[in-house]
Design a protein around this motif. Structure first.
Motif, mmCIF file in Angstrom:
data_model
loop_
_atom_site.group_PDB
_atom_site.id
_atom_site.type_symbol
_atom_site.label_atom_id
_atom_site.label_comp_id
_atom_site.label_asym_id
_atom_site.label_seq_id
_atom_site.Cartn_x
_atom_site.Cartn_y
_atom_site.Cartn_z
ATOM 1 N N TRP A 1 -22.659 -27.016 18.413
ATOM 2 C CA TRP A 1 -21.865 -28.304 19.303
ATOM 3 C C TRP A 1 -20.518 -28.536 18.666
ATOM 4 O O TRP A 1 -20.449 -28.292 17.121
ATOM 5 N N LYS B 1 -21.742 -37.396 20.500
ATOM 6 C CA LYS B 1 -23.527 -37.596 20.997
ATOM 7 C C LYS B 1 -24.067 -37.334 19.419
ATOM 8 O O LYS B 1 -25.177 -37.352 19.152
ATOM 9 N N THR B 2 -22.997 -37.107 18.938
ATOM 10 C CA THR B 2 -24.082 -37.097 16.950
ATOM 11 C C THR B 2 -24.675 -37.831 17.076
ATOM 12 O O THR B 2 -25.299 -38.618 16.102
ATOM 13 N N GLY C 1 -27.429 -38.720 18.599
ATOM 14 C CA GLY C 1 -28.595 -38.150 18.160
ATOM 15 C C GLY C 1 -29.320 -38.420 17.030
ATOM 16 O O GLY C 1 -30.407 -38.933 16.309
ATOM 17 N N CYS C 2 -28.460 -38.653 15.613
ATOM 18 C CA CYS C 2 -28.560 -39.508 14.538
ATOM 19 C C CYS C 2 -29.004 -40.703 14.366
ATOM 20 O O CYS C 2 -30.522 -40.582 14.180
ATOM 21 N N GLY D 1 -32.081 -37.870 15.348
ATOM 22 C CA GLY D 1 -32.305 -36.486 15.267
ATOM 23 C C GLY D 1 -32.449 -35.568 16.507
ATOM 24 O O GLY D 1 -32.295 -34.695 16.948
ATOM 25 N N LEU E 1 -30.523 -33.604 19.311
ATOM 26 C CA LEU E 1 -29.461 -32.555 18.486
ATOM 27 C C LEU E 1 -29.477 -30.983 18.495
ATOM 28 O O LEU E 1 -29.957 -30.503 18.630
ATOM 29 N N VAL F 1 -23.455 -28.449 14.441
ATOM 30 C CA VAL F 1 -22.768 -28.901 14.627
ATOM 31 C C VAL F 1 -21.541 -28.997 13.940
ATOM 32 O O VAL F 1 -21.465 -28.746 12.708
ATOM 33 N N CYS G 1 -30.324 -37.272 8.226
ATOM 34 C CA CYS G 1 -29.888 -36.827 9.844
ATOM 35 C C CYS G 1 -29.753 -35.310 9.643
ATOM 36 O O CYS G 1 -30.428 -34.612 10.507
ATOM 37 N N PRO H 1 -28.309 -30.284 11.531
ATOM 38 C CA PRO H 1 -28.757 -30.798 11.658
ATOM 39 C C PRO H 1 -30.705 -30.944 10.820
ATOM 40 O O PRO H 1 -31.088 -29.909 11.418
ATOM 41 N N SER I 1 -33.474 -29.144 12.676
ATOM 42 C CA SER I 1 -33.650 -27.965 13.716
ATOM 43 C C SER I 1 -34.131 -26.999 13.614
ATOM 44 O O SER I 1 -35.323 -27.082 12.476
#
Length: 427
Positions: free
Chosen positions: A31, A69-70, A73-74, A78, A81, A85, A102, A307, A310
């Protein structure tokens, strides 16, 4: 015999490298936004020469969307994500403080002290917490003045003579008189980027929202008050007008503004949005409040983080390492989009020393990057967003005459930030 052993060793090393590269496979999503996203895309070809089995997809979501969005997501542990990032440096510590689990610590993935030591210290300060390193430095934002050579020349103003903000005001009067309809400068004073001028000049003066150890609110310190006094003078004299991101681009394309103060990454914004003005722009160092000031600051600049959730951290780190810790990766982004390397070795690349045709053959990267050693490190806290929100409201009221002076305005901002954060106002 020695030659045979040497060749065998080289073949073994090459084989190990090939094995390590081929071991990385699968897909990773990244991202980012704007020219940052475009520059990462420009690095995929070089990366895939080393890691042919990794498919990289860079999604340009826009700056605000990546942030929101991050954050979401955090907050959701998570969920949703990507694998990599983009994170603006000045917002980085708010992530580490709010969401300590995160993002992955890059050290176990291969971010060695040797690699970390390749980057400018002020860039690493915001990305490391305790023993962990949550992101790798990317571009820097050394602040400079982008100026229209023809407007300055018509007014008989030599940019080398502008060392203080008082010099800047005096030069602005001459330039406006010689170029009807042209304003000396523009910055965002009442929009989403309201605090940008304060952050640039404040960094140069050693002024910040919080103390270096993030234990107190310092936005009303004497240095900050001096910065606000000068901002009010520039606004009241008409030296500077308010313009958001798109407004600035339109104004510079239309020839209505003589100077833009911004980070080194803005070079690519001007060059790609106004190709028709090639040769008419130049660069000089930012003014200071005093003639002996450092005339160096940073705004913006980003990093890349992985993240913790991942599913392909090794491949994600391989891409981050290629793009950010190799001269090839960093200089590719500098050439294409003007993203200023934080990687010290990239600053020695021959391209940096070349005159740039768009900029009147000025070797602008030599001039811009020469300010890096003078930039002061800054720190944020989990309450950076609260501080920004408070100052935006206060600044609009202050520039509209709603406070008796800069001290009263920043005292109000300090009290608001203290209430939101629970941190005391420094005495």
């Amino acid at each position: 015999m020695r030659k045979t052993i040497g060749c065998a060793a080289l073949a073994l090393a090459a084989g190990l490298h090939a094995t390590a590269a081929s071991a990385q496979s699968g897909e990773i999503r990244v991202w980012s936004w704007d020219i940052a996203a475009a520059s990462l895309k420009a690095n995929i070809e070089g990366f895939n020469k080393q890691y042919p089995n990794v498919k990289v997809t860079v999604e340009d979501l826009g700056n605000a969307q990546v942030f929101s969005k991050t954050q979401a997501g955090c907050a959701a542990g998570g969920a949703g994500l990507p694998d990599v990032v983009s994170i603006e440096n000045y917002k980085a510590e708010s992530y580490w403080n709010q969401f300590p689990d995160c993002f992955a610590d890059l050290k176990p993935l291969g971010y060695t002290p040797e690699i970390a030591g390749k980057f400018a210290d002020f860039k690493r300060a915001e990305l490391e917490k305790g023993e962990a390193a949550y992101a790798m430095p990317w571009d820097s934002g050394p602040v400079v003045m982008y100026y229209r050579r023809d407007f300055y020349e018509k007014a008989g103003v030599d940019p080398a003579s502008i060392k203080t903000w008082d010099d800047f005001v005096a030069a602005g009067k001459k330039i406006a008189a010689a170029n009807p309809g042209v304003t000396m400068s523009a910055t965002d004073l009442d929009g989403d980027g309201t605090t940008e001028w304060f952050r640039m000049v404040g960094n140069e003066q050693g002024c910040n929202y919080f103390s270096a150890d993030a234990s107190a609110v310092t936005v009303n310190a004497p240095a900050c008050i001096a910065v606000y006094d000068k901002l009010k003078q520039l606004k009241d004299t008409g030296t500077i007008i308010s313009a958001g991101w798109s407004d600035k681009i339109q104004a510079l394309k239309a020839g209505k503004v003589a100077t833009i103060m911004f980070g080194g990454w803005y070079e690519g914004t001007i060059r790609t949005n106004a190709p028709e003005l090639a040769g008419k722009w130049g660069v000089y160092r930012m003014p200071s409040l005093t003639a002996d000031g450092p005339r160096a600051a940073n705004i913006g600049g980003s990093s890349l983080a992985i993240p913790a959730g991942s599913k392909n951290k090794e491949a994600a780190f391989a891409f981050v390492k290629y793009a950010l810790s190799t001269d090839e990766g960093q200089v590719t982004m500098l050439k294409a989009y003007g993203l200023v390397p934080s990687l010290n070795s990239a600053l020695e690349d021959p391209y940096v020393k070349q005159g740039q045709p768009y900029w009147g053959n000025q070797a602008i990267w030599t001039d811009i990057l020469a300010t890096l050693p003078k930039i002061k490190s800054t720190h944020g806290t989990a309450f950076l967003n609260d501080a920004e929100a408070a100052l935006k409201t206060v600044q609009t009221k202050f520039l509209g005459g709603g406070y008796p002076d800069a001290k009263a305005a920043l005292d109000d901002a300090a009290n608001q930030i203290s209430s939101a954060s629970g941190l005391p106002v420094a005495q």
